[in-house]
Design an enzyme around this catalytic site. Structure first.
Site, mmCIF file in Angstrom:
data_model
loop_
_atom_site.group_PDB
_atom_site.id
_atom_site.type_symbol
_atom_site.label_atom_id
_atom_site.label_comp_id
_atom_site.label_asym_id
_atom_site.label_seq_id
_atom_site.Cartn_x
_atom_site.Cartn_y
_atom_site.Cartn_z
ATOM 1 N N THR A 126 91.627 -99.645 31.320
ATOM 2 C CA THR A 126 90.808 -98.477 31.663
ATOM 3 C C THR A 126 89.496 -98.457 30.883
ATOM 4 O O THR A 126 89.450 -98.802 29.710
ATOM 5 C CB THR A 126 91.587 -97.187 31.370
ATOM 6 O OG1 THR A 126 92.780 -97.195 32.156
ATOM 7 C CG2 THR A 126 90.773 -95.955 31.708
ATOM 8 N N GLU A 127 88.441 -98.016 31.560
ATOM 9 C CA GLU A 127 87.126 -97.863 30.937
ATOM 10 C C GLU A 127 86.608 -96.449 31.193
ATOM 11 O O GLU A 127 87.121 -95.742 32.070
ATOM 12 C CB GLU A 127 86.141 -98.898 31.500
ATOM 13 C CG GLU A 127 86.533 -100.321 31.166
ATOM 14 C CD GLU A 127 85.512 -101.358 31.623
ATOM 15 O OE1 GLU A 127 85.764 -102.547 31.409
ATOM 16 O OE2 GLU A 127 84.465 -100.970 32.199
ATOM 17 N N ASN A 129 84.180 -95.233 32.826
ATOM 18 C CA ASN A 129 83.757 -94.928 34.196
ATOM 19 C C ASN A 129 84.639 -95.554 35.267
ATOM 20 O O ASN A 129 84.350 -95.457 36.449
ATOM 21 C CB ASN A 129 82.306 -95.373 34.409
ATOM 22 C CG ASN A 129 81.336 -94.569 33.565
ATOM 23 O OD1 ASN A 129 81.391 -93.345 33.544
ATOM 24 N ND2 ASN A 129 80.462 -95.257 32.847
ATOM 25 N N GLN A 336 109.392 -70.829 31.252
ATOM 26 C CA GLN A 336 109.633 -69.531 31.904
ATOM 27 C C GLN A 336 110.994 -68.958 31.503
ATOM 28 O O GLN A 336 111.127 -67.748 31.268
ATOM 29 C CB GLN A 336 109.556 -69.701 33.423
ATOM 30 C CG GLN A 336 109.466 -68.401 34.197
ATOM 31 C CD GLN A 336 108.132 -67.698 34.010
ATOM 32 O OE1 GLN A 336 107.156 -68.305 33.586
ATOM 33 N NE2 GLN A 336 108.091 -66.413 34.306
ATOM 34 N N GLU A 363 98.891 -94.628 33.698
ATOM 35 C CA GLU A 363 99.363 -95.814 34.445
ATOM 36 C C GLU A 363 99.409 -95.564 35.952
ATOM 37 O O GLU A 363 100.338 -95.972 36.652
ATOM 38 C CB GLU A 363 100.714 -96.295 33.914
ATOM 39 C CG GLU A 363 100.594 -96.815 32.487
ATOM 40 C CD GLU A 363 101.840 -97.517 31.994
ATOM 41 O OE1 GLU A 363 102.460 -98.266 32.774
ATOM 42 O OE2 GLU A 363 102.182 -97.343 30.807
#
Length: 379
Positions: A126-127, A129, A336, A363
């Site tokens: 992942t980067e 952008n 709740q 992921e």
């Protein structure tokens, strides 16, 4: 298929429960508050064989299958999602990539250290952008003699700072070319390779998440995993197993939240009776239990298929999608059921609530899982 725990899985579950009560539960809220990555816990998990679950014994691992792996990750995550996430990321991403696609020399060099947690592993796809759109990554690797020179940055990297070694995918070809990316093994201390900013997160706060920065980082061509240009295709195969990891993580979080809510509903009295006796609460518990069992079946089905060598692209996406959404629903309902106490840090469900959301994002988002599922069923 029988997905009840085998004798080996029962032993694993009991070992993790004992370890968790002794080594994780007493300090997990302290780690959560301070965002401390408790590396000593992972060293101890390595001694138990839980940081190299799928690694063959010849490389120092436990040599177990995916069904045992689901048990490991889910049982740890029943106690603490942060620890479960880091165990999952270490096992399935960095270690898994080298195990599935590395050369024999690379396996012998890195797997024994990773499987025992002598070294902690990171994985960089992942980067800033390019999240779901990983094919348009900007980090480049340019060949210069016997070395590749890497420039760019990765973000949301688990163990980006504390990891001793990272598998990193960088562009070696044209933008948009699925065969234009290559995977590299990069060791901590390599000149030009550093960790950047650490993320301040909603949940999973004891699982370290940072940037990775490459500034004219020279990596020898021997550190390429597989062939040049195969990195993205390799990553998609790694993520098939990674989806089972996150499904297991989400399953554990859901089970932990449910167990806490079930126990509390029996102990908490209103109008002179336990709140579990009210239909409004008992029906919530029924829905939660059913959702958990559905996720469990989907996850163990994907694990069984993976163990038998079948393609699990569709099944792992279904398991990841359902389990991650289940963990959010179940932990929300757990808060709740606890009422006002569920909103405080004195009780466990607020942490399950915060930790669960990552499962629908990491992921591959739920939207990406639906894309994978729809494409498979429309073929």
């Amino acid at each position: 298929m029988d997905f009840s725990y085998s004798e080996n899985q029962q032993m694993i579950a009991q070992m993790i429960q004992d370890f968790g009560e002794r080594e994780i539960r007493p300090k997990m809220m302290e780690w959560d508050e301070s965002q401390e990555f408790p590396i000593e816990v992972f060293k101890k998990l390595g001694e138990l064989g839980l940081m190299g679950v799928l690694v063959p014994q010849e490389y120092g691992g436990s040599g177990m299958g995916y069904r045992e792996y689901v048990t490991v990750v889910s049982e740890i995550s029943k106690i603490c999602g942060s620890i479960g996430l880091s165990v999952a990321a270490h096992n399935s991403l960095c270690t898994g990539h080298i195990l599935q696609h590395g050369s024999e020399e690379q396996k012998k060099k890195y797997l024994p250290k990773l499987a025992t947690a002598e070294w902690i592993g990171a994985w960089g796809l992942t980067e800033p952008n390019t999240g779901s759109d990983a094919g348009n990554m900007k980090t480049t690797a340019v060949l210069d003699g016997d070395h590749y020179v890497l420039n760019g940055a990765k973000n949301f990297i688990t163990h980006g700072k504390s990891g001793n070694v990272a598998v990193v995918i960088a562009r070696t070809g044209e933008v948009g070319d699925s065969h234009g990316m290559t995977a590299f093994i990069i060791e901590k201390g390599t000149p030009g390779f550093s960790a950047g900013r650490k993320e301040d997160k909603l949940g999973m706060r004891a699982s370290e998440t940072t940037e990775l920065i490459f500034d004219n980082c020279r990596v020898h061509k021997d550190q390429v995993i597989g062939k040049v240009g195969e990195g993205f295709v390799q990553s998609l195969k790694v993520l098939d197993g990674g989806r089972i990891s996150i499904a297991s993580l989400a399953l554990g979080i859901g089970m932990g939240a449910f167990d806490a809510a079930l126990q509390y509903s029996k102990e908490r009295h209103q109008f002179n009776k336990p709140i579990s006796s009210f239909q409004g609460i008992s029906f919530k518990l029924a829905d939660m239990a059913t959702e958990i069992e559905t996720s469990k079946l989907l996850t163990y089905r994907a694990a069984a298929m993976k163990d038998s060598g079948q393609k699990v692209n569709l099944e792992s996406a279904m398991a990841k999608y359902h389990a991650s959404e289940m963990s959010v629903k179940v932990s929300t309902e757990a808060v709740q059921i606890f009422g006002g106490y569920g909103y405080t840090k004195d009780y466990p469900v607020e942490k399950f609530y915060r930790d669960s959301k990552l499962c629908t994002i990491g992921e591959g988002t739920s939207e990406i899982q639906k894309l994978v599922i729809s494409r498979a069923i429309l073929k």
